[in-house]
Design a protein around this motif. Structure first.
Motif, PDB file in Angstrom:
ATOM      1  N   GLY A   1       0.783  -1.226   0.000  1.00 38.48           N
ATOM      2  CA  GLY A   1       0.000   0.000   0.000  1.00 38.48           C
ATOM      3  C   GLY A   1       0.811   1.270   0.000  1.00 38.48           C
ATOM      4  N   SER A   2       2.121   1.143  -0.157  1.00 32.62           N
ATOM      5  CA  SER A   2       2.962   2.338  -0.165  1.00 32.62           C
ATOM      6  C   SER A   2       2.775   3.098  -1.463  1.00 32.62           C
ATOM      7  CB  SER A   2       4.433   1.969   0.022  1.00 32.62           C
ATOM      8  OG  SER A   2       4.868   1.125  -1.024  1.00 32.62           O
ATOM      9  N   THR A   3       3.125   4.357  -1.431  1.00 32.40           N
ATOM     10  CA  THR A   3       2.956   5.216  -2.591  1.00 32.40           C
ATOM     11  C   THR A   3       4.273   5.880  -2.971  1.00 32.40           C
ATOM     12  OG1 THR A   3       2.288   7.045  -1.167  1.00 32.40           O
ATOM     13  CG2 THR A   3       0.524   5.732  -2.144  1.00 32.40           C
ATOM     14  N   TYR A   4       4.325   6.286  -4.200  1.00 29.55           N
ATOM     15  CA  TYR A   4       5.477   7.030  -4.730  1.00 29.55           C
ATOM     16  C   TYR A   4       4.936   8.261  -5.447  1.00 29.55           C
ATOM     17  CZ  TYR A   4       8.754   8.547  -8.293  1.00 29.55           C
ATOM     18  OH  TYR A   4       9.535   9.315  -9.107  1.00 29.55           O
ATOM     19  N   TYR A   5       5.626   9.362  -5.284  1.00 30.37           N
ATOM     20  CA  TYR A   5       5.296  10.577  -6.032  1.00 30.37           C
ATOM     21  C   TYR A   5       6.573  11.189  -6.580  1.00 30.37           C
ATOM     22  CZ  TYR A   5       0.787  10.294  -3.677  1.00 30.37           C
ATOM     23  OH  TYR A   5      -0.439   9.867  -3.221  1.00 30.37           O
ATOM     24  N   ALA A   6       6.514  11.603  -7.818  1.00 31.72           N
ATOM     25  CA  ALA A   6       7.637  12.349  -8.379  1.00 31.72           C
ATOM     26  C   ALA A   6       7.741  13.691  -7.656  1.00 31.72           C
ATOM     27  CB  ALA A   6       7.404  12.580  -9.870  1.00 31.72           C
ATOM     28  N   ASP A   7       8.944  14.213  -7.584  1.00 32.64           N
ATOM     29  CA  ASP A   7       9.155  15.482  -6.897  1.00 32.64           C
ATOM     30  C   ASP A   7       8.266  16.588  -7.460  1.00 32.64           C
ATOM     31  OD1 ASP A   7      12.749  15.047  -6.354  1.00 32.64           O
ATOM     32  OD2 ASP A   7      11.008  14.352  -5.222  1.00 32.64           O
ATOM     33  N   SER A   8       8.011  16.511  -8.749  1.00 34.58           N
ATOM     34  CA  SER A   8       7.248  17.569  -9.409  1.00 34.58           C
ATOM     35  C   SER A   8       5.790  17.637  -8.947  1.00 34.58           C
ATOM     36  CB  SER A   8       7.295  17.389 -10.928  1.00 34.58           C
ATOM     37  OG  SER A   8       6.813  16.110 -11.288  1.00 34.58           O
ATOM     38  N   VAL A   9       5.290  16.559  -8.350  1.00 42.10           N
ATOM     39  CA  VAL A   9       3.872  16.536  -7.937  1.00 42.10           C
ATOM     40  C   VAL A   9       3.696  16.281  -6.449  1.00 42.10           C
ATOM     41  CG1 VAL A   9       3.232  15.720 -10.238  1.00 42.10           C
ATOM     42  CG2 VAL A   9       3.459  14.070  -8.358  1.00 42.10           C
ATOM     43  N   LYS A  10       4.774  16.002  -5.759  1.00 38.27           N
ATOM     44  CA  LYS A  10       4.703  15.657  -4.346  1.00 38.27           C
ATOM     45  C   LYS A  10       4.066  16.795  -3.552  1.00 38.27           C
ATOM     46  CE  LYS A  10       8.179  13.257  -3.168  1.00 38.27           C
ATOM     47  NZ  LYS A  10       9.567  12.849  -2.816  1.00 38.27           N
ATOM     48  N   GLY A  11       3.127  16.424  -2.696  1.00 38.21           N
ATOM     49  CA  GLY A  11       2.441  17.421  -1.881  1.00 38.21           C
ATOM     50  C   GLY A  11       1.220  18.022  -2.544  1.00 38.21           C
ATOM     51  N   ARG A  12       1.071  17.782  -3.844  1.00 36.97           N
ATOM     52  CA  ARG A  12      -0.079  18.345  -4.571  1.00 36.97           C
ATOM     53  C   ARG A  12      -1.011  17.266  -5.122  1.00 36.97           C
ATOM     54  NH1 ARG A  12       0.829  21.001  -9.193  1.00 36.97           N
ATOM     55  NH2 ARG A  12       2.731  19.830  -9.698  1.00 36.97           N
ATOM     56  N   PHE A  13      -0.454  16.125  -5.484  1.00 43.60           N
ATOM     57  CA  PHE A  13      -1.242  15.041  -6.073  1.00 43.60           C
ATOM     58  C   PHE A  13      -1.369  13.896  -5.071  1.00 43.60           C
ATOM     59  CE2 PHE A  13      -0.169  15.804 -10.869  1.00 43.60           C
ATOM     60  CZ  PHE A  13      -0.540  17.122 -10.722  1.00 43.60           C
ATOM     61  N   THR A  14      -2.499  13.180  -5.145  1.00 42.38           N
ATOM     62  CA  THR A  14      -2.719  12.018  -4.294  1.00 42.38           C
ATOM     63  C   THR A  14      -3.299  10.886  -5.125  1.00 42.38           C
ATOM     64  OG1 THR A  14      -3.181  13.453  -2.398  1.00 42.38           O
ATOM     65  CG2 THR A  14      -3.863  11.152  -2.232  1.00 42.38           C
ATOM     66  N   ILE A  15      -2.688   9.720  -5.016  1.00 42.32           N
ATOM     67  CA  ILE A  15      -3.186   8.530  -5.697  1.00 42.32           C
ATOM     68  C   ILE A  15      -3.924   7.663  -4.688  1.00 42.32           C
ATOM     69  CG2 ILE A  15      -1.026   7.247  -5.325  1.00 42.32           C
ATOM     70  CD1 ILE A  15      -1.502   5.866  -8.019  1.00 42.32           C
ATOM     71  N   TYR A  16      -5.057   7.119  -5.103  1.00 40.54           N
ATOM     72  CA  TYR A  16      -5.779   6.196  -4.235  1.00 40.54           C
ATOM     73  C   TYR A  16      -6.694   5.344  -5.105  1.00 40.54           C
ATOM     74  CZ  TYR A  16      -9.649   9.608  -4.431  1.00 40.54           C
ATOM     75  OH  TYR A  16     -10.649  10.470  -4.846  1.00 40.54           O
ATOM     76  N   SER A  17      -7.229   4.303  -4.503  1.00 40.87           N
ATOM     77  CA  SER A  17      -8.111   3.420  -5.252  1.00 40.87           C
ATOM     78  C   SER A  17      -9.350   3.085  -4.429  1.00 40.87           C
ATOM     79  CB  SER A  17      -7.390   2.138  -5.660  1.00 40.87           C
ATOM     80  OG  SER A  17      -7.059   1.384  -4.523  1.00 40.87           O
ATOM     81  N   ASP A  18     -10.394   2.731  -5.131  1.00 45.14           N
ATOM     82  CA  ASP A  18     -11.653   2.271  -4.529  1.00 45.14           C
ATOM     83  C   ASP A  18     -11.832   0.827  -4.950  1.00 45.14           C
ATOM     84  OD1 ASP A  18     -14.343   1.585  -4.071  1.00 45.14           O
ATOM     85  OD2 ASP A  18     -14.965   3.686  -4.171  1.00 45.14           O
ATOM     86  N   LYS A  19     -11.610  -0.082  -4.017  1.00 41.33           N
ATOM     87  CA  LYS A  19     -11.654  -1.499  -4.356  1.00 41.33           C
ATOM     88  C   LYS A  19     -13.033  -1.927  -4.829  1.00 41.33           C
ATOM     89  CE  LYS A  19      -7.949  -2.813  -1.186  1.00 41.33           C
ATOM     90  NZ  LYS A  19      -7.568  -3.646  -0.033  1.00 41.33           N
ATOM     91  N   ALA A  20     -14.067  -1.400  -4.203  1.00 48.21           N
ATOM     92  CA  ALA A  20     -15.426  -1.795  -4.562  1.00 48.21           C
ATOM     93  C   ALA A  20     -15.757  -1.412  -5.998  1.00 48.21           C
ATOM     94  CB  ALA A  20     -16.423  -1.169  -3.599  1.00 48.21           C
ATOM     95  N   LYS A  21     -15.223  -0.281  -6.447  1.00 52.34           N
ATOM     96  CA  LYS A  21     -15.484   0.175  -7.809  1.00 52.34           C
ATOM     97  C   LYS A  21     -14.403  -0.269  -8.784  1.00 52.34           C
ATOM     98  CE  LYS A  21     -18.067   4.294  -6.381  1.00 52.34           C
ATOM     99  NZ  LYS A  21     -18.166   5.773  -6.443  1.00 52.34           N
ATOM    100  N   ASN A  22     -13.342  -0.876  -8.247  1.00 52.34           N
ATOM    101  CA  ASN A  22     -12.205  -1.278  -9.086  1.00 52.34           C
ATOM    102  C   ASN A  22     -11.728  -0.087  -9.931  1.00 52.34           C
ATOM    103  OD1 ASN A  22     -10.341  -3.323  -9.740  1.00 52.34           O
ATOM    104  ND2 ASN A  22     -11.440  -3.809 -11.626  1.00 52.34           N
ATOM    105  N   THR A  23     -11.585   1.020  -9.252  1.00 55.02           N
ATOM    106  CA  THR A  23     -11.229   2.271  -9.912  1.00 55.02           C
ATOM    107  C   THR A  23     -10.111   2.949  -9.124  1.00 55.02           C
ATOM    108  OG1 THR A  23     -13.471   2.569 -10.775  1.00 55.02           O
ATOM    109  CG2 THR A  23     -12.094   4.540 -10.633  1.00 55.02           C
ATOM    110  N   MET A  24      -9.170   3.536  -9.839  1.00 51.33           N
ATOM    111  CA  MET A  24      -8.164   4.321  -9.161  1.00 51.33           C
ATOM    112  C   MET A  24      -8.300   5.780  -9.550  1.00 51.33           C
ATOM    113  SD  MET A  24      -4.469   3.702 -10.883  1.00 51.33           S
ATOM    114  CE  MET A  24      -4.236   3.372 -12.605  1.00 51.33           C
ATOM    115  N   TYR A  25      -7.740   6.630  -8.711  1.00 52.35           N
ATOM    116  CA  TYR A  25      -7.916   8.060  -8.869  1.00 52.35           C
ATOM    117  C   TYR A  25      -6.586   8.781  -8.721  1.00 52.35           C
ATOM    118  CZ  TYR A  25     -12.734   6.714  -7.898  1.00 52.35           C
ATOM    119  OH  TYR A  25     -13.966   6.109  -7.931  1.00 52.35           O
ATOM    120  N   LEU A  26      -6.536   9.963  -9.301  1.00 52.08           N
ATOM    121  CA  LEU A  26      -5.432  10.869  -9.051  1.00 52.08           C
ATOM    122  C   LEU A  26      -6.043  12.228  -8.740  1.00 52.08           C
ATOM    123  CD1 LEU A  26      -2.299  11.093  -9.031  1.00 52.08           C
ATOM    124  CD2 LEU A  26      -2.493  12.068 -11.326  1.00 52.08           C
ATOM    125  N   GLN A  27      -5.998  12.595  -7.484  1.00 52.91           N
ATOM    126  CA  GLN A  27      -6.481  13.910  -7.081  1.00 52.91           C
ATOM    127  C   GLN A  27      -5.342  14.903  -7.287  1.00 52.91           C
ATOM    128  OE1 GLN A  27      -9.587  14.950  -5.927  1.00 52.91           O
ATOM    129  NE2 GLN A  27      -8.691  17.010  -6.132  1.00 52.91           N
TER     130      GLN A  27
END
Length: 125
Positions: A56-82
């Protein structure tokens, strides 16, 4: 057949937010590491974020760190990038990807098994 379908791209002013979605068909996101890439005009495709299926660990490039968030919804089998605090340099086509290397704080950019077709994000100044 595996399909990844992105949505949520568009035009936004600098400082604004967007949420990208990626729905999977024929593949369970629980089973593989997932991530987001982007390709700006005239530039190479770059990996910007991933979510490991191992721990469940995450990685972010320096260019987006602190601004973008990756997560997923298992029930919907969908991932997101906020994406928050968007900048003009975030303008690119964004691709979701699945079954890639994402561990120990790194993100593999080669050997990705599945790709979406991309969704365009334009950030105006």
């Amino acid at each position: 057949e595996v399909q990844l379908v992105e949505s949520g791209g568009g035009l936004v002013q600098a400082g604004g937010s967007l949420r990208l979605s990626c729905a999977a068909h024929g593949l369970r996101f629980d089973d593989v590491s997932i991530g987001w890439f982007r390709q700006a005009p005239g530039k190479e495709r770059e990996g910007i974020s991933c979510l490991s299926s191992n721990d469940g660990s995450t990685y972010y490039a320096d260019s987006v760190k602190g601004r973008f968030t990756i997560y997923s919804d298992k029930a919907k089998n969908t991932m997101y990038l906020q994406m928050n605090s968007l900048k003009p340099e975030d303008t690119a086509v964004y691709f979701c990807a699945a079954d890639l290397v994402c561990l120990l704080g790194t993100m593999g950019t080669h050997g990705v098994d599945y790709w979406g077709k991309g969704t365009a994000v334009t950030v105006s100044s």
